[in-house]
Design a protein around this motif. Sequence first.
Motif, PDB file in Angstrom:
ATOM      1  N   HIS A 158      -4.642  -4.024  -0.410  1.00  9.30           N
ATOM      2  CA  HIS A 158      -5.569  -2.906  -0.194  1.00  9.30           C
ATOM      3  C   HIS A 158      -4.955  -1.550  -0.529  1.00  9.30           C
ATOM      4  O   HIS A 158      -5.558  -0.519  -0.253  1.00  9.30           O
ATOM      5  CB  HIS A 158      -6.078  -2.938   1.252  1.00  9.30           C
ATOM      6  CG  HIS A 158      -6.618  -4.278   1.642  1.00  9.30           C
ATOM      7  ND1 HIS A 158      -5.865  -5.200   2.346  1.00  9.30           N
ATOM      8  CD2 HIS A 158      -7.805  -4.871   1.384  1.00  9.30           C
ATOM      9  CE1 HIS A 158      -6.587  -6.301   2.519  1.00  9.30           C
ATOM     10  NE2 HIS A 158      -7.759  -6.122   1.941  1.00  9.30           N
ATOM     11  N   VAL A 159      -3.752  -1.556  -1.116  1.00 10.40           N
ATOM     12  CA  VAL A 159      -3.069  -0.307  -1.467  1.00 10.40           C
ATOM     13  C   VAL A 159      -2.830  -0.223  -2.974  1.00 10.40           C
ATOM     14  O   VAL A 159      -3.216   0.740  -3.625  1.00 10.40           O
ATOM     15  CB  VAL A 159      -1.721  -0.183  -0.705  1.00 10.40           C
ATOM     16  CG1 VAL A 159      -1.026   1.126  -1.067  1.00 10.40           C
ATOM     17  CG2 VAL A 159      -1.938  -0.269   0.809  1.00 10.40           C
ATOM     18  N   VAL A 160      -2.190  -1.245  -3.524  1.00  9.24           N
ATOM     19  CA  VAL A 160      -1.871  -1.282  -4.955  1.00  9.24           C
ATOM     20  C   VAL A 160      -2.650  -2.437  -5.599  1.00  9.24           C
ATOM     21  O   VAL A 160      -2.478  -3.595  -5.208  1.00  9.24           O
ATOM     22  CB  VAL A 160      -0.354  -1.491  -5.183  1.00  9.24           C
ATOM     23  CG1 VAL A 160      -0.051  -1.703  -6.666  1.00  9.24           C
ATOM     24  CG2 VAL A 160       0.432  -0.289  -4.652  1.00  9.24           C
ATOM     25  N   PRO A 161      -3.516  -2.147  -6.566  1.00 10.09           N
ATOM     26  CA  PRO A 161      -4.284  -3.229  -7.203  1.00 10.09           C
ATOM     27  C   PRO A 161      -3.354  -4.299  -7.799  1.00 10.09           C
ATOM     28  O   PRO A 161      -2.382  -3.960  -8.477  1.00 10.09           O
ATOM     29  CB  PRO A 161      -5.059  -2.514  -8.310  1.00 10.09           C
ATOM     30  CG  PRO A 161      -5.113  -1.076  -7.887  1.00 10.09           C
ATOM     31  CD  PRO A 161      -3.843  -0.826  -7.123  1.00 10.09           C
ATOM     32  N   PRO A 162      -3.646  -5.584  -7.547  1.00 10.23           N
ATOM     33  CA  PRO A 162      -2.787  -6.674  -8.047  1.00 10.23           C
ATOM     34  C   PRO A 162      -2.626  -6.662  -9.568  1.00 10.23           C
ATOM     35  O   PRO A 162      -1.629  -7.179 -10.085  1.00 10.23           O
ATOM     36  CB  PRO A 162      -3.520  -7.943  -7.593  1.00 10.23           C
ATOM     37  CG  PRO A 162      -4.420  -7.517  -6.489  1.00 10.23           C
ATOM     38  CD  PRO A 162      -4.749  -6.073  -6.716  1.00 10.23           C
ATOM     39  N   ALA A 163      -3.590  -6.053 -10.274  1.00  8.95           N
ATOM     40  CA  ALA A 163      -3.499  -5.979 -11.742  1.00  8.95           C
ATOM     41  C   ALA A 163      -2.236  -5.246 -12.198  1.00  8.95           C
ATOM     42  O   ALA A 163      -1.790  -5.418 -13.332  1.00  8.95           O
ATOM     43  CB  ALA A 163      -4.732  -5.283 -12.307  1.00  8.95           C
ATOM     44  N   ASN A 164      -1.638  -4.437 -11.316  1.00 13.48           N
ATOM     45  CA  ASN A 164      -0.372  -3.765 -11.650  1.00 13.48           C
ATOM     46  C   ASN A 164       0.697  -4.777 -12.044  1.00 13.48           C
ATOM     47  O   ASN A 164       1.418  -4.582 -13.022  1.00 13.48           O
ATOM     48  CB  ASN A 164       0.144  -2.948 -10.455  1.00 13.48           C
ATOM     49  CG  ASN A 164      -0.486  -1.576 -10.335  1.00 13.48           C
ATOM     50  OD1 ASN A 164       0.083  -0.581 -10.729  1.00 13.48           O
ATOM     51  ND2 ASN A 164      -1.693  -1.527  -9.780  1.00 13.48           N
TER      52      ASN A 164
END
Length: 247
Positions: free
Chosen positions: A195-201
């Motif tokens: 909920h903080v850093v999109p997994p797509a990163n």
Amino acid sequence: MTHHFDVLPGAEPFISEGGKTGILVSHGFTGTTQSMRPLAEAFANEGYSVYAPRLKGHGTHYEDMETSTYQDWIASVEEAYAWLSERCDKIFVAGLSMGGTLALYMAENHPEIVAISLINAAVEVPDMEGVKELQDVRFLDAIGSDIKKPGITELAYDKTPVASVKEILPFMDLVRKNLSAIHCPTLLFVSPEDHVVPPANSTFIFEHISSEEKDLIEMPDSYHVATLDHDQQRIIDGTLAFFRKYE
């Protein structure tokens, strides 16, 4: 008028002098070493020299963070790296969230780093971009403690300085544009529900680094602060096994 803010209990740097192989461990944005202490202690128990720095402006008060820059955060990590370099022949880096961004930055600028382990590393957080337009707003809600496991709390700020978001954005840009400079073996842990850093990163990093040896591991049972979540042991064991291959 500058205030002096004490370091919060549990936010102190972790330093352990061990053998000739070192591991630099970095916490994330608005967080503290508390999120990475289980990893740092596990690595130290295996005989590694370990340094988990407290990033400047972190682990004290969010008004302290407000005046720190991304260059300060880099300097905190470089200082830890210098300490390890004096004692070690080989150095690995592990980082959570912006700590992962810092690990990537270090690998881009120190090709001698042997391998890195990233946990929900950040190179682009679209939700943060709107902050550029904000006027007369100093603090936003907290981003800390995104953890699935019940009863576990991350030691992190209860507010996020707008000035600090305006620092992390150009820092992520800088690191993202230079990912092809990374050639070292890279292990990526990603929480599909973060909920903080999109997994797509993590997928983006995996696809854009030049490393021939790289692995992407999904953690469906953890949220953003996976190092304090259900997958803590998995991250520790996986990182140790990965690093051992390159010692």
